[in-house]
Write a protein that holds these residues in place. Structure first.
Motif, PDB file in Angstrom:
ATOM      1  N   MET A  56       0.843  -1.202   0.000  1.00 40.29           N
ATOM      2  CA  MET A  56       0.000   0.000   0.000  1.00 40.29           C
ATOM      3  C   MET A  56       0.878   1.253   0.000  1.00 40.29           C
ATOM      4  SD  MET A  56      -2.982   0.970   2.712  1.00 40.29           S
ATOM      5  CE  MET A  56      -3.830   2.542   2.643  1.00 40.29           C
ATOM      6  N   GLU A  57       0.680   2.089  -1.002  1.00 34.11           N
ATOM      7  CA  GLU A  57       1.434   3.338  -1.102  1.00 34.11           C
ATOM      8  C   GLU A  57       0.549   4.502  -0.655  1.00 34.11           C
ATOM      9  OE1 GLU A  57       4.564   4.085  -2.526  1.00 34.11           O
ATOM     10  OE2 GLU A  57       5.029   1.942  -2.481  1.00 34.11           O
ATOM     11  N   ASP A  58       1.030   5.289   0.260  1.00 35.64           N
ATOM     12  CA  ASP A  58       0.256   6.429   0.730  1.00 35.64           C
ATOM     13  C   ASP A  58       1.247   7.442   1.277  1.00 35.64           C
ATOM     14  OD1 ASP A  58      -1.327   8.122   2.676  1.00 35.64           O
ATOM     15  OD2 ASP A  58      -2.935   6.826   1.947  1.00 35.64           O
ATOM     16  N   TRP A  59       1.077   8.711   0.938  1.00 37.27           N
ATOM     17  CA  TRP A  59       2.034   9.741   1.370  1.00 37.27           C
ATOM     18  C   TRP A  59       2.115   9.849   2.883  1.00 37.27           C
ATOM     19  CZ3 TRP A  59       0.384  13.874   4.345  1.00 37.27           C
ATOM     20  CH2 TRP A  59      -1.001  14.106   4.381  1.00 37.27           C
ATOM     21  N   ARG A  60       1.056   9.399   3.569  1.00 39.95           N
ATOM     22  CA  ARG A  60       1.045   9.520   5.025  1.00 39.95           C
ATOM     23  C   ARG A  60       1.883   8.452   5.722  1.00 39.95           C
ATOM     24  NH1 ARG A  60      -5.365   9.388   5.450  1.00 39.95           N
ATOM     25  NH2 ARG A  60      -4.905   7.883   3.841  1.00 39.95           N
ATOM     26  N   LEU A  61       2.240   7.405   4.994  1.00 42.62           N
ATOM     27  CA  LEU A  61       3.023   6.329   5.598  1.00 42.62           C
ATOM     28  C   LEU A  61       4.504   6.616   5.455  1.00 42.62           C
ATOM     29  CD1 LEU A  61       0.953   3.255   4.368  1.00 42.62           C
ATOM     30  CD2 LEU A  61       0.972   4.253   6.667  1.00 42.62           C
ATOM     31  N   THR A  62       5.143   6.918   6.590  1.00 45.99           N
ATOM     32  CA  THR A  62       6.559   7.297   6.563  1.00 45.99           C
ATOM     33  C   THR A  62       7.356   6.491   7.573  1.00 45.99           C
ATOM     34  OG1 THR A  62       6.046   9.104   8.103  1.00 45.99           O
ATOM     35  CG2 THR A  62       6.098   9.671   5.765  1.00 45.99           C
ATOM     36  N   GLY A  63       7.026   5.222   7.703  1.00 50.27           N
ATOM     37  CA  GLY A  63       7.771   4.347   8.601  1.00 50.27           C
ATOM     38  C   GLY A  63       7.123   4.099   9.939  1.00 50.27           C
ATOM     39  N   GLN A  64       5.865   4.505  10.081  1.00 48.57           N
ATOM     40  CA  GLN A  64       5.166   4.293  11.350  1.00 48.57           C
ATOM     41  C   GLN A  64       5.003   2.809  11.677  1.00 48.57           C
ATOM     42  OE1 GLN A  64       3.987   6.185   8.869  1.00 48.57           O
ATOM     43  NE2 GLN A  64       3.180   8.112   9.617  1.00 48.57           N
ATOM     44  N   ASP A  65       5.115   1.966  10.654  1.00 45.66           N
ATOM     45  CA  ASP A  65       4.965   0.533  10.910  1.00 45.66           C
ATOM     46  C   ASP A  65       6.052   0.001  11.852  1.00 45.66           C
ATOM     47  OD1 ASP A  65       6.513   1.182   8.506  1.00 45.66           O
ATOM     48  OD2 ASP A  65       6.856  -0.978   8.393  1.00 45.66           O
ATOM     49  N   LYS A  66       7.143   0.760  12.001  1.00 43.00           N
ATOM     50  CA  LYS A  66       8.208   0.311  12.903  1.00 43.00           C
ATOM     51  C   LYS A  66       7.828   0.456  14.373  1.00 43.00           C
ATOM     52  CE  LYS A  66      11.939   1.491   9.685  1.00 43.00           C
ATOM     53  NZ  LYS A  66      11.107   2.234   8.708  1.00 43.00           N
ATOM     54  N   TYR A  67       6.909   1.377  14.686  1.00 43.78           N
ATOM     55  CA  TYR A  67       6.592   1.587  16.098  1.00 43.78           C
ATOM     56  C   TYR A  67       5.104   1.659  16.399  1.00 43.78           C
ATOM     57  CZ  TYR A  67       6.473   6.371  14.304  1.00 43.78           C
ATOM     58  OH  TYR A  67       6.186   7.490  13.567  1.00 43.78           O
ATOM     59  N   MET A  68       4.269   1.554  15.393  1.00 43.66           N
ATOM     60  CA  MET A  68       2.831   1.710  15.662  1.00 43.66           C
ATOM     61  C   MET A  68       1.976   0.495  15.332  1.00 43.66           C
ATOM     62  SD  MET A  68       1.972   5.677  15.146  1.00 43.66           S
ATOM     63  CE  MET A  68       0.383   5.445  15.876  1.00 43.66           C
ATOM     64  N   LYS A  69       2.608  -0.608  14.981  1.00 42.45           N
ATOM     65  CA  LYS A  69       1.818  -1.803  14.698  1.00 42.45           C
ATOM     66  C   LYS A  69       1.417  -2.492  15.991  1.00 42.45           C
ATOM     67  CE  LYS A  69       2.329  -3.390  10.029  1.00 42.45           C
ATOM     68  NZ  LYS A  69       3.002  -4.225   9.038  1.00 42.45           N
ATOM     69  N   ASN A  70       0.180  -2.978  16.003  1.00 49.31           N
ATOM     70  CA  ASN A  70      -0.325  -3.780  17.129  1.00 49.31           C
ATOM     71  C   ASN A  70      -0.352  -3.048  18.463  1.00 49.31           C
ATOM     72  OD1 ASN A  70      -0.403  -6.168  15.389  1.00 49.31           O
ATOM     73  ND2 ASN A  70       1.812  -6.176  15.607  1.00 49.31           N
ATOM     74  N   ILE A  71      -0.278  -1.740  18.465  1.00 49.60           N
ATOM     75  CA  ILE A  71      -0.301  -1.043  19.751  1.00 49.60           C
ATOM     76  C   ILE A  71      -1.739  -0.818  20.221  1.00 49.60           C
ATOM     77  CG2 ILE A  71       1.930   0.086  19.315  1.00 49.60           C
ATOM     78  CD1 ILE A  71       0.350   2.748  19.002  1.00 49.60           C
ATOM     79  N   GLU A  72      -1.854  -0.540  21.505  1.00 54.23           N
ATOM     80  CA  GLU A  72      -3.161  -0.306  22.095  1.00 54.23           C
ATOM     81  C   GLU A  72      -3.505   1.181  21.977  1.00 54.23           C
ATOM     82  OE1 GLU A  72      -5.176  -1.584  26.356  1.00 54.23           O
ATOM     83  OE2 GLU A  72      -3.058  -2.023  25.961  1.00 54.23           O
ATOM     84  N   LEU A  73      -4.728   1.446  21.572  1.00 47.18           N
ATOM     85  CA  LEU A  73      -5.177   2.831  21.439  1.00 47.18           C
ATOM     86  C   LEU A  73      -6.438   3.039  22.250  1.00 47.18           C
ATOM     87  CD1 LEU A  73      -4.947   3.342  17.557  1.00 47.18           C
ATOM     88  CD2 LEU A  73      -3.251   4.013  19.270  1.00 47.18           C
ATOM     89  N   LYS A  74      -6.658   4.291  22.646  1.00 45.71           N
ATOM     90  CA  LYS A  74      -7.940   4.631  23.260  1.00 45.71           C
ATOM     91  C   LYS A  74      -8.643   5.687  22.429  1.00 45.71           C
ATOM     92  CE  LYS A  74      -5.473   7.612  26.467  1.00 45.71           C
ATOM     93  NZ  LYS A  74      -5.116   7.903  27.870  1.00 45.71           N
ATOM     94  N   LEU A  75      -9.947   5.609  22.434  1.00 46.76           N
ATOM     95  CA  LEU A  75     -10.762   6.601  21.742  1.00 46.76           C
ATOM     96  C   LEU A  75     -10.854   7.847  22.624  1.00 46.76           C
ATOM     97  CD1 LEU A  75     -12.776   7.315  19.403  1.00 46.76           C
ATOM     98  CD2 LEU A  75     -14.550   6.336  20.848  1.00 46.76           C
ATOM     99  N   VAL A  76     -10.615   9.005  22.041  1.00 42.02           N
ATOM    100  CA  VAL A  76     -10.732  10.265  22.780  1.00 42.02           C
ATOM    101  C   VAL A  76     -11.864  11.069  22.157  1.00 42.02           C
ATOM    102  CG1 VAL A  76      -9.533  12.327  23.587  1.00 42.02           C
ATOM    103  CG2 VAL A  76      -8.255  10.220  23.180  1.00 42.02           C
ATOM    104  N   LYS A  77     -12.856  11.359  22.968  1.00 43.22           N
ATOM    105  CA  LYS A  77     -14.034  12.058  22.447  1.00 43.22           C
ATOM    106  C   LYS A  77     -13.856  13.577  22.506  1.00 43.22           C
ATOM    107  CE  LYS A  77     -16.904   8.241  23.894  1.00 43.22           C
ATOM    108  NZ  LYS A  77     -17.395   7.668  25.140  1.00 43.22           N
ATOM    109  N   PRO A  78     -14.611  14.285  21.645  1.00 44.20           N
ATOM    110  CA  PRO A  78     -14.452  15.747  21.582  1.00 44.20           C
ATOM    111  C   PRO A  78     -14.633  16.436  22.932  1.00 44.20           C
ATOM    112  CG  PRO A  78     -15.795  14.988  19.765  1.00 44.20           C
ATOM    113  CD  PRO A  78     -15.580  13.797  20.640  1.00 44.20           C
ATOM    114  N   ASP A  79     -15.530  15.953  23.779  1.00 36.44           N
ATOM    115  CA  ASP A  79     -15.716  16.638  25.068  1.00 36.44           C
ATOM    116  C   ASP A  79     -14.515  16.452  25.993  1.00 36.44           C
ATOM    117  OD1 ASP A  79     -16.679  13.979  25.122  1.00 36.44           O
ATOM    118  OD2 ASP A  79     -17.644  14.356  27.035  1.00 36.44           O
ATOM    119  N   GLU A  80     -13.749  15.372  25.790  1.00 38.61           N
ATOM    120  CA  GLU A  80     -12.507  15.199  26.560  1.00 38.61           C
ATOM    121  C   GLU A  80     -11.409  16.108  26.013  1.00 38.61           C
ATOM    122  OE1 GLU A  80     -11.452  10.967  26.889  1.00 38.61           O
ATOM    123  OE2 GLU A  80     -13.533  10.585  26.352  1.00 38.61           O
ATOM    124  N   ILE A  81     -11.405  16.260  24.706  1.00 32.61           N
ATOM    125  CA  ILE A  81     -10.407  17.128  24.066  1.00 32.61           C
ATOM    126  C   ILE A  81     -10.638  18.588  24.474  1.00 32.61           C
ATOM    127  CG2 ILE A  81      -9.603  18.010  21.835  1.00 32.61           C
ATOM    128  CD1 ILE A  81     -10.323  15.226  20.658  1.00 32.61           C
TER     129      ILE A  81
END
Ligand SMILES: [Zn+2]
Length: 82
Positions: free
Chosen positions: A1-26
């Motif tokens: 997959m080619e995409d200008w936004r992909l600049t090597g994030q696969d080295k540190y962002m694969k399989n990580i845990e994320l949380k959803l942040v809602k606008p009222d928290e922001i």
């Protein structure tokens, strides 16, 4: 997959845990605070109106668009924090 936004994030962002942040928290954050989406570099600050995602340590931020576009290749685990 080619995409200008992909600049090597696969080295540190694969399989990580994320949380959803809602606008009222922001909205509660300081006006001095801002982050950038790890992929498209969009600014996420306390006026941001859409839900987004961040790593459990609040270090990596991902906008909803990039989350949806890349979730299949990054295999993120979303933790519901409410
Ligand atoms: Zn983005």
């Amino acid at each position: 997959m080619e995409d200008w936004r992909l600049t090597g994030q696969d080295k540190y962002m694969k399989n990580i845990e994320l949380k959803l942040v809602k606008p009222d928290e922001i909205k509660k954050r300081s006006s001095l605070w801002h982050e950038h989406c790890e992929f498209c570099m969009e600014t996420i600050d306390n006026t941001y109106k859409e839900p987004c995602y961040c790593s459990m340590d609040d270090y990596r931020w991902i906008c909803m668009q990039c989350f949806n576009d890349f979730k299949d290749i990054f295999n993120w685990v979303v933790t519901n924090n409410d």
